[in-house]
Design a protein around this motif. Structure first.
Motif, PDB file in Angstrom:
ATOM      1  N   GLY A   2      -1.061 -11.552  45.227  1.00 12.37           N
ATOM      2  CA  GLY A   2      -1.679 -11.170  44.121  1.00 12.37           C
ATOM      3  C   GLY A   2      -3.341 -11.808  44.165  1.00 12.37           C
ATOM      4  N   TYR A   3      -3.455 -12.515  45.094  1.00 15.96           N
ATOM      5  CA  TYR A   3      -4.627 -13.469  45.010  1.00 15.96           C
ATOM      6  C   TYR A   3      -5.687 -12.922  46.039  1.00 15.96           C
ATOM      7  CZ  TYR A   3      -2.354 -16.445  41.509  1.00 15.96           C
ATOM      8  OH  TYR A   3      -1.713 -16.851  40.499  1.00 15.96           O
ATOM      9  N   ALA A   4      -5.335 -11.939  46.676  1.00 17.47           N
ATOM     10  CA  ALA A   4      -6.244 -11.295  47.627  1.00 17.47           C
ATOM     11  C   ALA A   4      -6.650  -9.664  46.732  1.00 17.47           C
ATOM     12  CB  ALA A   4      -5.851 -10.864  48.893  1.00 17.47           C
ATOM     13  N   ILE A   5      -7.960  -9.654  46.381  1.00 18.95           N
ATOM     14  CA  ILE A   5      -8.301  -8.373  45.464  1.00 18.95           C
ATOM     15  C   ILE A   5      -9.197  -7.590  46.547  1.00 18.95           C
ATOM     16  CG2 ILE A   5      -9.524  -7.490  43.652  1.00 18.95           C
ATOM     17  CD1 ILE A   5      -6.955  -9.319  42.969  1.00 18.95           C
ATOM     18  N   ASN A   6      -8.816  -6.227  46.597  1.00 22.67           N
ATOM     19  CA  ASN A   6      -9.508  -5.470  47.388  1.00 22.67           C
ATOM     20  C   ASN A   6     -10.342  -4.299  46.735  1.00 22.67           C
ATOM     21  OD1 ASN A   6     -10.050  -6.553  50.359  1.00 22.67           O
ATOM     22  ND2 ASN A   6      -7.595  -6.582  50.185  1.00 22.67           N
ATOM     23  N   VAL A   7     -11.659  -4.081  47.044  1.00 19.25           N
ATOM     24  CA  VAL A   7     -12.204  -2.992  46.039  1.00 19.25           C
ATOM     25  C   VAL A   7     -12.883  -1.979  47.080  1.00 19.25           C
ATOM     26  CG1 VAL A   7     -13.856  -2.411  44.497  1.00 19.25           C
ATOM     27  CG2 VAL A   7     -12.622  -4.531  44.311  1.00 19.25           C
ATOM     28  N   PRO A   8     -12.070  -1.234  47.627  1.00 22.87           N
ATOM     29  CA  PRO A   8     -12.588  -0.277  48.856  1.00 22.87           C
ATOM     30  C   PRO A   8     -13.587   0.991  48.319  1.00 22.87           C
ATOM     31  CG  PRO A   8     -10.234   0.272  48.173  1.00 22.87           C
ATOM     32  CD  PRO A   8     -10.618  -0.863  47.228  1.00 22.87           C
ATOM     33  N   LEU A   9     -14.700   1.032  48.802  1.00 28.02           N
ATOM     34  CA  LEU A   9     -15.558   2.029  48.407  1.00 28.02           C
ATOM     35  C   LEU A   9     -15.927   2.842  49.346  1.00 28.02           C
ATOM     36  CD1 LEU A   9     -18.057  -1.003  46.766  1.00 28.02           C
ATOM     37  CD2 LEU A   9     -16.223   0.574  45.363  1.00 28.02           C
ATOM     38  N   LYS A  10     -16.678   4.251  48.966  1.00 27.86           N
ATOM     39  CA  LYS A  10     -16.952   5.264  49.696  1.00 27.86           C
ATOM     40  C   LYS A  10     -18.630   5.116  49.928  1.00 27.86           C
ATOM     41  CE  LYS A  10     -12.978   8.233  48.548  1.00 27.86           C
ATOM     42  NZ  LYS A  10     -12.697   9.324  48.145  1.00 27.86           N
ATOM     43  N   ASP A  11     -18.894   6.054  50.853  1.00 34.25           N
ATOM     44  CA  ASP A  11     -20.543   6.096  50.980  1.00 34.25           C
ATOM     45  C   ASP A  11     -21.454   6.385  49.765  1.00 34.25           C
ATOM     46  OD1 ASP A  11     -19.608   5.774  53.641  1.00 34.25           O
ATOM     47  OD2 ASP A  11     -20.459   7.759  54.286  1.00 34.25           O
ATOM     48  N   GLY A  12     -22.577   5.789  49.840  1.00 33.28           N
ATOM     49  CA  GLY A  12     -23.732   6.161  48.859  1.00 33.28           C
ATOM     50  C   GLY A  12     -23.467   5.670  47.605  1.00 33.28           C
ATOM     51  N   ILE A  13     -22.811   4.359  47.385  1.00 32.50           N
ATOM     52  CA  ILE A  13     -22.445   3.840  45.964  1.00 32.50           C
ATOM     53  C   ILE A  13     -23.986   3.249  45.814  1.00 32.50           C
ATOM     54  CG2 ILE A  13     -21.921   1.711  46.810  1.00 32.50           C
ATOM     55  CD1 ILE A  13     -19.941   1.597  44.342  1.00 32.50           C
ATOM     56  N   THR A  14     -24.099   3.589  44.216  1.00 31.05           N
ATOM     57  CA  THR A  14     -25.437   3.271  43.771  1.00 31.05           C
ATOM     58  C   THR A  14     -25.349   2.042  43.015  1.00 31.05           C
ATOM     59  OG1 THR A  14     -25.059   4.625  41.695  1.00 31.05           O
ATOM     60  CG2 THR A  14     -26.159   5.517  43.622  1.00 31.05           C
ATOM     61  N   ASP A  15     -26.512   1.349  42.527  1.00 24.99           N
ATOM     62  CA  ASP A  15     -26.745   0.307  41.542  1.00 24.99           C
ATOM     63  C   ASP A  15     -25.620   0.331  40.408  1.00 24.99           C
ATOM     64  OD1 ASP A  15     -28.536  -0.669  43.450  1.00 24.99           O
ATOM     65  OD2 ASP A  15     -30.276  -0.703  41.808  1.00 24.99           O
ATOM     66  N   GLU A  16     -25.633   1.543  39.921  1.00 25.66           N
ATOM     67  CA  GLU A  16     -25.102   1.671  38.405  1.00 25.66           C
ATOM     68  C   GLU A  16     -23.472   1.870  38.800  1.00 25.66           C
ATOM     69  OE1 GLU A  16     -24.603   4.918  34.925  1.00 25.66           O
ATOM     70  OE2 GLU A  16     -26.185   5.383  36.311  1.00 25.66           O
ATOM     71  N   SER A  17     -23.168   2.447  39.801  1.00 24.70           N
ATOM     72  CA  SER A  17     -21.814   2.515  40.419  1.00 24.70           C
ATOM     73  C   SER A  17     -21.277   1.197  40.518  1.00 24.70           C
ATOM     74  CB  SER A  17     -21.392   3.800  41.323  1.00 24.70           C
ATOM     75  OG  SER A  17     -21.822   4.984  40.936  1.00 24.70           O
ATOM     76  N   TYR A  18     -21.736   0.524  41.423  1.00 21.59           N
ATOM     77  CA  TYR A  18     -21.411  -0.587  41.847  1.00 21.59           C
ATOM     78  C   TYR A  18     -21.377  -1.504  40.530  1.00 21.59           C
ATOM     79  CZ  TYR A  18     -21.012  -4.379  45.498  1.00 21.59           C
ATOM     80  OH  TYR A  18     -20.557  -5.113  46.648  1.00 21.59           O
ATOM     81  N   LYS A  19     -22.183  -1.939  39.792  1.00 17.43           N
ATOM     82  CA  LYS A  19     -22.074  -2.746  38.557  1.00 17.43           C
ATOM     83  C   LYS A  19     -20.903  -2.419  37.613  1.00 17.43           C
ATOM     84  CE  LYS A  19     -24.920  -3.945  34.654  1.00 17.43           C
ATOM     85  NZ  LYS A  19     -26.107  -3.804  33.837  1.00 17.43           N
ATOM     86  N   SER A  20     -20.497  -1.080  37.844  1.00 17.98           N
ATOM     87  CA  SER A  20     -19.612  -0.384  36.813  1.00 17.98           C
ATOM     88  C   SER A  20     -18.047  -0.931  37.207  1.00 17.98           C
ATOM     89  CB  SER A  20     -19.491   0.888  36.829  1.00 17.98           C
ATOM     90  OG  SER A  20     -18.948   1.708  37.937  1.00 17.98           O
ATOM     91  N   VAL A  21     -18.035  -1.396  38.581  1.00 22.59           N
ATOM     92  CA  VAL A  21     -16.756  -1.955  39.064  1.00 22.59           C
ATOM     93  C   VAL A  21     -16.963  -3.570  39.468  1.00 22.59           C
ATOM     94  CG1 VAL A  21     -17.381  -1.509  41.576  1.00 22.59           C
ATOM     95  CG2 VAL A  21     -14.935  -1.598  40.933  1.00 22.59           C
TER      96      VAL A  21
END
Length: 421
Positions: free
Chosen positions: A216-235
């Motif tokens: 539970g102490y390894a957190i992964n946030v896999p993302l896709k191409d083209g993520i923007t500032d707004e999307s990045y901040k939202s996660v």
């Protein structure tokens, strides 16, 4: 904005090393960054320090003796010949045995160890080592342009004084080496925001959560191409806010890999300089001891501009920055705009097209919801060398004779360490 005591580590020799003609990793970017930081007159506002270079013994706190010995001997001429039981330590063409390799590693690792010591001593609130952040290096092999995992070494140093350390990775690539090192402990939480899917190193799914006490102490946030500032901040913000609430770290290490910037030669995101720096600003606001490290980043001028701006963020003077670049030794490199900016482009944000970002965010928050609040530890007196051992990080059985000798020589070094397993 409130002041922070900032320690800034820089060795002027770091820019002199080269991985070889045509290799995307350019250590010279550290020198370009430093020159730009100096041109903005930030150096007098920080405690500027030349780090002590890490010794082979320092590096052996995580890496195997055989591998460290190899790194001290390897040259371009001997790289093919130096093997151990038929296994190559330098895996693939990405990790060449370039001239001065060990000295380069000792500068990178020394900066992160010194930064951790500075934070632990209470002499600084924020410590910066842009030469660090080499997160792919494994215990016994090089990977992804990384030979020595300065991050693991720095975190081990923090664990001598702090019960819990949070590691956050905003490089475009998964922070696999650091996650692997601390996969079985609840004293270090790792959280990586990275591109996933046919992309190096190919790890970091949300099913990778840790094992044993570290489950539970390894957190992964896999993302896709083209993520923007707004999307990045939202996660980024909700996940990190939840981590801070649940885990309550005593110190934070932020790997500021700049290949997540728009226009990076090896990256595939669409994050601007200000979007990237928002992660630094968000963590600075938390008033938790903070270490900022470098990492990836292969469009040199964008790396230098972003780490310069993030140095200003650490100092809390980003609102005072003139975005028209001051004259500096590398001024012509920043043509044609000569501005402190990395702009977005017209890439499609694949994270919002299929609503995958919402699912990733919810999954990460659910994982955090299931954790014990602020895992407790007990106080013990522990010699420096035993920290990694009790975490299961150092030495295979064949290495214990030499380690025991080092322990016997240094048993006088006893420090208070919160510890429980």
């Amino acid at each position: 904005m409130s002041k922070r005591r900032v320690a800034y580590y820089f060795d002027p020799d770091v820019g002199a090393y080269t991985y070889g003609l045509g290799h995307p990793m350019k250590p010279h970017r550290i020198r370009v960054t430093h020159d730009l930081v100096a041109a903005y007159d930030m150096l007098p506002k920080m405690h500027v320090l030349r780090p002590k270079r890490a010794s082979p013994e320092d590096i052996s706190a995580f890496h195997t003796d055989e591998y460290v010995h190899f790194l001290t001997r390897v040259t371009p001429e001997t790289a093919e010949e130096l093997t151990y039981h038929g296994t190559r330590f330098l895996v693939g063409d990405d990790n060449p045995g370039f001239e001065g390799l060990f000295e380069f590693c000792s500068i990178s690792a020394g900066g992160s160890i010194c930064a951790a010591q500075r934070i632990s001593s209470g002499a600084a609130d924020i410590a910066i080592n842009w030469a660090g952040g080499l997160h792919h290096a494994k215990k016994r092999e090089a990977s992804g342009f990384c030979y020595v995992n300065d991050i693991v070494l720095g975190i081990l140093e923090l664990l001598r004084s702090y019960p819990r350390v949070l590691y956050i990775d905003i490089d475009c690539h998964h922070g696999d080496g650091v996650e692997e090192a601390f996969y079985t402990t609840d004293r270090v939480m790792t959280c990586s925001f990275h591109k996933f899917g046919e992309y190096f190193p190919g790890t970091g799914t949300q099913e990778d959560k840790g094992r044993g006490k570290g489950k539970g102490y390894a957190i992964n946030v896999p993302l896709k191409d083209g993520i923007t500032d707004e999307s990045y901040k939202s996660v980024f913000e909700p996940v990190i806010a939840k981590i801070l609430d649940v885990f309550q770290p005593s110190a934070v290490v932020l790997q500021c890999g700049a290949d997540s910037l728009a226009g990076d030669k090896l990256g595939c995101f669409n994050v601007t300089m200000k979007g990237h720096a928002h992660c630094v600003q968000f963590l600075r606001q938390q008033n938790i001891p903070l270490i900022l490290l470098g990492g990836g980043g292969y469009t040199v001028k964008n790396v230098a501009k972003t780490w310069t701006f993030e140095t200003a963020c650490a100092l809390g003077i980003e609102d005072e920055i003139d975005f028209s670049l001051p004259w500096n030794e590398y001024f012509e490199w920043f043509a044609p705009r000569y501005r402190l900016e990395v702009l977005g482009n017209n890439m499609d944000d694949l994270n919002t097209k299929d609503n995958s970002l919402d699912r990733v965010r919810v999954t990460a928050l659910e994982q955090l919801h299931d954790l014990i609040h602020a895992p407790s530890v007990q106080m013990h007196d522990v010699p420096r060398e035993t920290v990694g051992h009790h975490l299961g990080l150092v030495k295979d059985e064949e290495g214990w004779d030499e380690l025991d000798e080092r322990l016997a020589r240094k048993l006088h070094t006893i420090l208070h360490l919160l510890f429980y397993f």
